[in-house]
Structures are given as structure tokens and as C-alpha cells.
Design an enzyme around this catalytic site. Structure first.
Site, PDB file in Angstrom:
ATOM      1  N   SER A   1     -39.161 -20.351 -28.754  1.00 47.15           N
ATOM      2  CA  SER A   1     -39.449 -21.402 -29.365  1.00 47.15           C
ATOM      3  C   SER A   1     -40.613 -21.909 -28.959  1.00 47.15           C
ATOM      4  O   SER A   1     -41.672 -21.286 -28.886  1.00 47.15           O
ATOM      5  CB  SER A   1     -38.029 -22.571 -29.019  1.00 47.15           C
ATOM      6  OG  SER A   1     -38.266 -23.617 -29.717  1.00 47.15           O
TER       7      SER A   1
ATOM      8  N   GLU B   1     -40.189 -15.898 -36.593  1.00 49.76           N
ATOM      9  CA  GLU B   1     -39.050 -16.877 -36.823  1.00 49.76           C
ATOM     10  C   GLU B   1     -39.429 -18.082 -36.907  1.00 49.76           C
ATOM     11  O   GLU B   1     -40.335 -18.477 -36.288  1.00 49.76           O
ATOM     12  CB  GLU B   1     -37.904 -16.523 -35.719  1.00 49.76           C
ATOM     13  CG  GLU B   1     -38.351 -16.528 -34.301  1.00 49.76           C
ATOM     14  CD  GLU B   1     -37.868 -18.162 -33.720  1.00 49.76           C
ATOM     15  OE1 GLU B   1     -37.019 -18.831 -34.599  1.00 49.76           O
ATOM     16  OE2 GLU B   1     -38.754 -18.526 -33.202  1.00 49.76           O
TER      17      GLU B   1
ATOM     18  N   HIS C   1     -34.264 -18.931 -33.204  1.00 42.95           N
ATOM     19  CA  HIS C   1     -33.096 -19.619 -33.021  1.00 42.95           C
ATOM     20  C   HIS C   1     -31.719 -19.287 -33.808  1.00 42.95           C
ATOM     21  O   HIS C   1     -31.483 -20.102 -34.817  1.00 42.95           O
ATOM     22  CB  HIS C   1     -33.765 -20.962 -33.470  1.00 42.95           C
ATOM     23  CG  HIS C   1     -34.881 -21.681 -33.083  1.00 42.95           C
ATOM     24  ND1 HIS C   1     -36.233 -21.243 -33.092  1.00 42.95           N
ATOM     25  CD2 HIS C   1     -34.966 -22.495 -32.270  1.00 42.95           C
ATOM     26  CE1 HIS C   1     -37.205 -21.530 -32.372  1.00 42.95           C
ATOM     27  NE2 HIS C   1     -36.463 -22.736 -31.836  1.00 42.95           N
TER      28      HIS C   1
END
Length: 311
Positions: free
Chosen positions: A112, A212, A280
Site C-alpha cells: 500500500s 494493484e 489490497h
């Protein structure tokens, strides 16, 4: 660039805990994550300011950077695991002691917002890092057997993993056919695009790019990809693998392109696969950024060709 690898993690080693971005949503979750690591045989060194809060940050910039640098410089600490993502890693990039990390390479795990640190570390040191589970959101909960096995194998074994499809809950989907080899790099798309124009973004030339994101509308995905493309960051790519974009949808009844249609257009000249169980998402596949890999669309497979750690 010379690739640098940390030593394989062994039971009894010390794992440092740092919070370079946001604080945990739950202190109990953080403590559960710490207990998990202790119960399976590791010693833990918790950063002095891990429990701090400063708005949406896990303490002041200097304190978060100090925690990270203290763990980097401590020769007894063999790995650094991150509390959670969120926001804040950008703010401390100029404060990180990259020279010390290159001289004392350590396993570094997060995803992230932590993507910015991983890319900056690769640019400055060539160190292999791991997009893998974090303390509060992941290690505090039950991790699937396959996700757990792959993670610990990557950080503790010097044998190459090979094909990773066996660790996924769904097959890769082929968008553009082809074979490609290169250095595996990537992470969270919005975080990568935010590094454009800074000295902390590496070259993706001859790399297989794994991307992502979460909760970004398709038009925003489109914009971020074109920002990177216009900045020549996709020049001479080897191939692209897409992870989880399941929440990147538009409002009902509004005209849109799908995320796959956008990637199909932007990466029309490269081998392209989607459906990687990465990002995630619960029980995400751990990805070592910086190792050699190969994608083969005919076999619907991504191969990790070398180990991510050394003896």
C-alpha cells in the site's frame, strides 16, 4: 544496478516493527500481530514511536523516520515489518538512511503506502523488498495456509519458488499473449504515480511491472497510467501483471471503461496478464520486488526465478 539481498530470516532472529505511515486502526490488532510473530519463534524490537498518533500519521515525521533508521542501523535487527499503510511514507523519504541500509541489508515487508519506501529503497540501494503482510491488517488475523507458506518461504529460503499459480485462488487471465523476463517491480499504482518527478522513482526499463489499487474510479486509473506513460516510465517494459482492482469501479449508470480495457489500451505492446492475487486483498500473494522473474501467458504462469534472500 547491482541487486542487493538481505540474509534469510531464521527462527530466533529479531524482527523490527516500524510505523512510517498511518497508525493502526486498532492497537489490539497490532499487539495480536506482534504475538503471532513471537509465538512462531521470533524476537521483536518495537520502534519507540510505533504507538504515537499525529492526525492521520503514526507520530511526527522525525519520529517515524527515527524509528525506521534506528532499526536499519541496529545490526541485531534482521528484518523490518510494517504496522500498516495508510498515508505518510512520502513525507519521510528524504530522511531515510539509504546508505546504512545498503551496507546492512535487511528484509523489509509492507504494501500500500509503503510502496513509496520500497521503490525509493530500490532506486537508492538495489535492495530486494517484499510486498507482503503487515502487522495490524494481516498478521493480526488468520492467514491462509498457502499465503503463509509462500511468505515465510520467500523470506527464509534461498531456493527459488518457481511458478506461483499454485499459491493463487484463481488462474491468471491473459489479456496480451507473450513471454517476458525482467526484474519484478511495482506495487500500488496511485502511490507509484505520485513519485513521478521525484528522485525516488526507479527506472522500470526491462522490468515486469506488477500493479494493484483500491477504490479508484476507472478514469482515475486511466489518468495515473497516462501520467506515467507521458513521463516515459513505461519505456522498454518487459511485461505487466495486474493484481487486485476489484473495488475500482464507477457509479452505476455512468459511462465508463473497465479497468482491463484501460490496461489493454495502455499496454497494447506488452505481454499482459491479470487476476494476480496481489494487493489490497485477503491472503494476498507476497511479491519480492527486485528479483528476476518470467511471465508466460501460454502457461498462465509467473515464475520467481531466483531467491529473494541469501545465506
Amino acid at each position: 544496478m547491482k541487486i542487493v539481498k538481505a540474509k534469510a530470516l531464521r527462527k530466533g532472529d529479531i524482527i523490527g516493527i516500524a510505523a512510517p505511515a498511518s497508525p493502526p486502526n486498532s492497537i489490539d490488532d497490532l499487539n495480536k500481530g506482534i504475538r503471532y510473530l513471537e509465538q512462531i519463534g521470533y524476537r521483536i524490537e518495537v520502534g519507540k514511536h510505533v504507538y504515537d498518533k499525529f492526525g492521520y500519521l503514526a507520530g511526527e515525521d522525525k519520529h517515524r523516520a527515527d524509528d525506521l533508521n534506528n532499526l536499519i542501523s541496529n545490526p541485531k535487527v534482521k528484518a523490518i515489518f510494517i504496522v500498516r499503510g495508510g498515508y505518510g511514507s512520502h513525507r519521510i523519504l528524504p530522511m531515510i538512511d539509504y546508505k546504512s541500509l545498503k551496507c546492512n541489508p535487511k528484509i523489509f515487508v509492507g504494501y500500500s503506502d509503503i510502496t513509496v519506501i520500497q521503490l525509493a529503497v530500490f532506486k537508492k540501494t538495489g535492495l530486494v523488498t517484499f510486498a507482503g503482510p503487515m502487522l495490524a491488517p494481516d498478521f493480526s488475523k488468520t492467514i491462509s495456509e498457502s499465503a503463509e507458506e509462500l511468505f515465510w518461504r520467500l523470506v527464509s529460503s534461498t531456493k527459488p519458488v518457481g511458478g506461483i499459480s499454485k499459491y493463487q485462488n484463481q488462474p491468471f487471465r491473459v489479456i496480451h499473449q507473450g513471454k517476458a523476463e525482467g526484474i519484478l517491480l511495482g506495487g500500488n499504482l496511485s502511490i507509484i504515480s505520485s513519485l513521478v518527478g521525484t528522485p525516488f522513482i526507479p527506472s522500470f526499463s526491462k522490468s515486469i511491472l506488477m500493479l494493484e489499487d483500491i477504490q479508484e474510479a476507472p478514469y482515475r486509473i486511466d489518468r495515473m497510467l497516462h501520467q506515467l506513460k507521458l513521463a516515459n516510465k513505461f519505456k522498454n517494459l518487459s511485461g505487466v501483471v495486474l493484481g487486485n482492482f476489484s473495488t475500482c469501479v464507477t457509479e452505476t449508470n455512468k459511462p465508463t471503461l473497465t479497468v482491463e480495457e484501460i490496461f489493454d489500451f495502455v499496454f497494447d505492446k506488452y505481454p499482459l496478464m491479470s487476476n494476480a492475487h496481489f494487493g489490497h486483498i485477503k491472503n494476498s500473494t507476497t511479491v519480492p520486488f527486485g528479483i528476476k522473474c518470467r511471465m508466460d501467458t501460454r502457461r498462465h504462469e509467473l515464475f520467481f526465478l531466483e531467491s529473494a534472500v541469501v545465506n
